[in-house]
Write an enzyme that holds these catalytic residues in place. Structure first.
Site, PDB file in Angstrom:
ATOM      1  N   GLU A  85       0.887  -1.181   0.000  1.00 29.46           N
ATOM      2  CA  GLU A  85       0.000   0.000   0.000  1.00 29.46           C
ATOM      3  C   GLU A  85       0.913   1.215   0.000  1.00 29.46           C
ATOM      4  O   GLU A  85       1.460   1.579   1.037  1.00 29.46           O
ATOM      5  CB  GLU A  85      -0.902  -0.020   1.249  1.00 29.46           C
TER       6      GLU A  85
ATOM      7  N   CYS B 124      -1.848   9.395   2.431  1.00 28.19           N
ATOM      8  CA  CYS B 124      -1.429   8.789   1.161  1.00 28.19           C
ATOM      9  C   CYS B 124      -2.342   9.164   0.008  1.00 28.19           C
ATOM     10  O   CYS B 124      -1.908   9.344  -1.115  1.00 28.19           O
ATOM     11  CB  CYS B 124      -1.408   7.274   1.307  1.00 28.19           C
TER      12      CYS B 124
END
Ligand code: NAD
Length: 471
Positions: free
Chosen positions: A213, A247
């Site tokens: 991720e 993110c």
């Protein structure tokens, strides 16, 4: 005397437990998730304090982005795990008529979860919920940059699990490196693309599967048809939440020339309403997180200075206090694509604006970079929305909002290539921590026959020829 390091000893200890957990039931796994969820809720004040001590993360953001997603992930798993675990029957194909087959989700075994600092609780515990749901053991390695969170996570896990099932190792890259030498059955890594490459290379040495991720430069497009009020509200909220250290935060923004001034005016209004007029005032508002440390504040200052040196203009903010780890929310206009702020992941409250006249140039620009974690589109023009979705690639897409795709437990969350591989969230998280095992059973007598010298008789060749054209 046993000279094995604590990390190797813990890994060794988890072996027998991982084998035992293969046959664990949904009820047993759910009981663990319930205990974990309840312990996270009971320690609410602990998480607020860790947020404050680590980077002045506001309590409201701890609630929304640390505690709530963990509770939601736990509840979703509790409600659905029994059905996720059920073997899924599969129809036979023509080639295998007469067989019965199914797909079963078996635990991968011993898993390693390495997490980043920006959402320390959520990004450590949510993957753990998926790992437990799938019947695995886990070793957790939270980030050294948020030591208060990491210590509290270690205490939480030590209170709930024995180390042969789940345990935590605090520390930096040295600790990760030792962990990465071990032949885990799966590694779930959340962090930067640069470290993601290190993790994947280490995993390759043991042929360990990985979920990565990662991050990258998530673009936002505000076209001429957009609801400019809503767009400004969403963009400013998603860029300022956690001080842009998310993110999937908007990284840079394309705005159509015809609506640029109106959109920017709305953005300024949003910032003033939320944080006041002066930058000095903004350093003291309790609901604006600080940058995690001095190094990252200096990095952000470097991006801003480089943009200014290349003719950029700060339309808001522009103030950085390295000593206080503070960066004022800053919209930067007039920067060219060679500037570092448009090349590197920003991961802070700086928002470069790029004016555009036609959508094709935006699509070309997005496609010229690495595939991002998300794409945000503000538009009411279905053709423009469709065109942007079809002609670009990103981990996920969100139209007329931002970041909420993460909270949709029925959708996979993850990146593509440079922004990651594999998925988290709900069933998709459970699947990442499972091996999808194919099981074929036959009842008919279908034993293959051995032919002398490997030669297939003519009559059988004829049957096969007919069969192949038929299927
Ligand atoms: P990072 O890659 O620097 O660190 C992540 C973890 O890796 C930490 O636990 C760290 O100790 C460890 N690590 C650091 N160097 C290592 C090395 N050489 N070898 C092995 N392990 C090492 O990332 P970060 O600064 O903590 O987090 C920010 C990055 O994470 C951004 O790029 C952001 O986009 C990304 N991120 C992605 C997601 C997502 O869900 N896709 C979520 C949060 C953050």
């Amino acid at each position: 005397m046993n000279s094995q390091s604590p990390i190797r000893a813990a890994f060794q200890q988890q072996r027998a437990t991982a084998l035992r957990l293969r046959t664990s039931t949904a009820a047993e796994r759910i009981a663990k998730i319930v205990r974990l969820r309840d312990a996270v809720i009971a320690r609410r004040e602990v998480w607020y304090k860790a947020g404050e001590d680590d980077f002045r993360k506001p309590p409201g953001e701890v609630d929304l982005a640390e505690i709530a997603p963990v509770i939601a992930a736990a509840n979703h798993a509790i409600r659905n795990l029994a059905s996720w675990m059920k073997p899924k029957g599969v129809w036979p194909t023509m080639m295998l008529l007469g067989t019965r087959s199914h797909l079963r989700y078996e635990p991968r075994g011993r898993c390693l979860i390495i997490s980043p600092w920006n959402y320390p609780l959520n990004l450590t515990i949510s993957p753990l919920i998926s790992a437990i749901a799938a019947g695995n053991t886990a070793i957790l390695k939270p980030s050294e940059l948020t030591p208060h969170f990491s210590t509290e996570i270690r205490k939480l896990i030590a209170d709930l699990f024995t180390p042969d099932e789940v345990t935590v190792f605090e520390g930096d890259a040295v600790v990760s490196t030792e962990l990465l030498e071990l032949p885990f059955d799966h590694i779930f890594f959340t962090g930067s693309p640069a470290v993601g490459k290190i993790v994947m290379a280490a995993a390759a040495r043991n042929l360990t599967s990985v979920t990565l991720e990662l991050g990258g430069k998530t673009p936002v497009v505000v076209d001429a048809s957009a609801d400019l009020d809503l767009a400004a509200q969403v963009v400013m909220w998603s860029k300022c939440n956690n001080a842009g250290q998310t993110c999937m935060a908007p990284d840079y923004l394309f705005v159509h020339a015809s609506v640029k001034e109106a959109f920017l005016e709305n953005c300024r209004k949003q910032l003033t309403a939320a944080y006041g007029v002066t930058n000095d005032g903004r350093t003291h508002v309790p609901f604006l997180a600080h940058v995690v440390n001095r190094r990252h504040t200096e990095r952000l200052k470097g991006l801003l200075d480089d943009a200014m040196a290349r003719g950029g203009r700060a339309l808001t903010g522009g103030v950085v206090s390295v000593d206080d780890c503070f960066v004022a929310p800053t919209i930067v206009d007039g920067v060219d694509f060679d500037a570092r702020i448009l090349q590197e992941e920003i991961f802070g409250p700086l928002l470069p604006i790029v004016e555009f006249h036609d959508l094709d140039s935006v699509i070309d620009r997005i496609n010229a970079g690495e595939k991002p974690l998300a794409l945000y589109i503000h538009s009411t023009d279905d053709r423009a929305i469709q065109s942007l979705i079809e002609r670009t690639s990103s981990g996920g897409v969100c139209v007329n909002h931002a970041m909420i795709q993460y909270f949709h437990a029925n959708l996979p969350f993850g990146g593509v290539n440079h922004s990651g591989m594999g998925t988290a969230s709900g069933f998709y998280g459970f699947r990442s921590f499972s091996h999808e095992r194919a099981v074929v059973r036959t009842q008919l007598s279908m034993a293959p026959k051995l032919f002398k010298a490997g030669e297939v008789p003519g009559w059988l060749r004829n049957v096969l020829n007919r069969f192949i054209t038929w299927i």
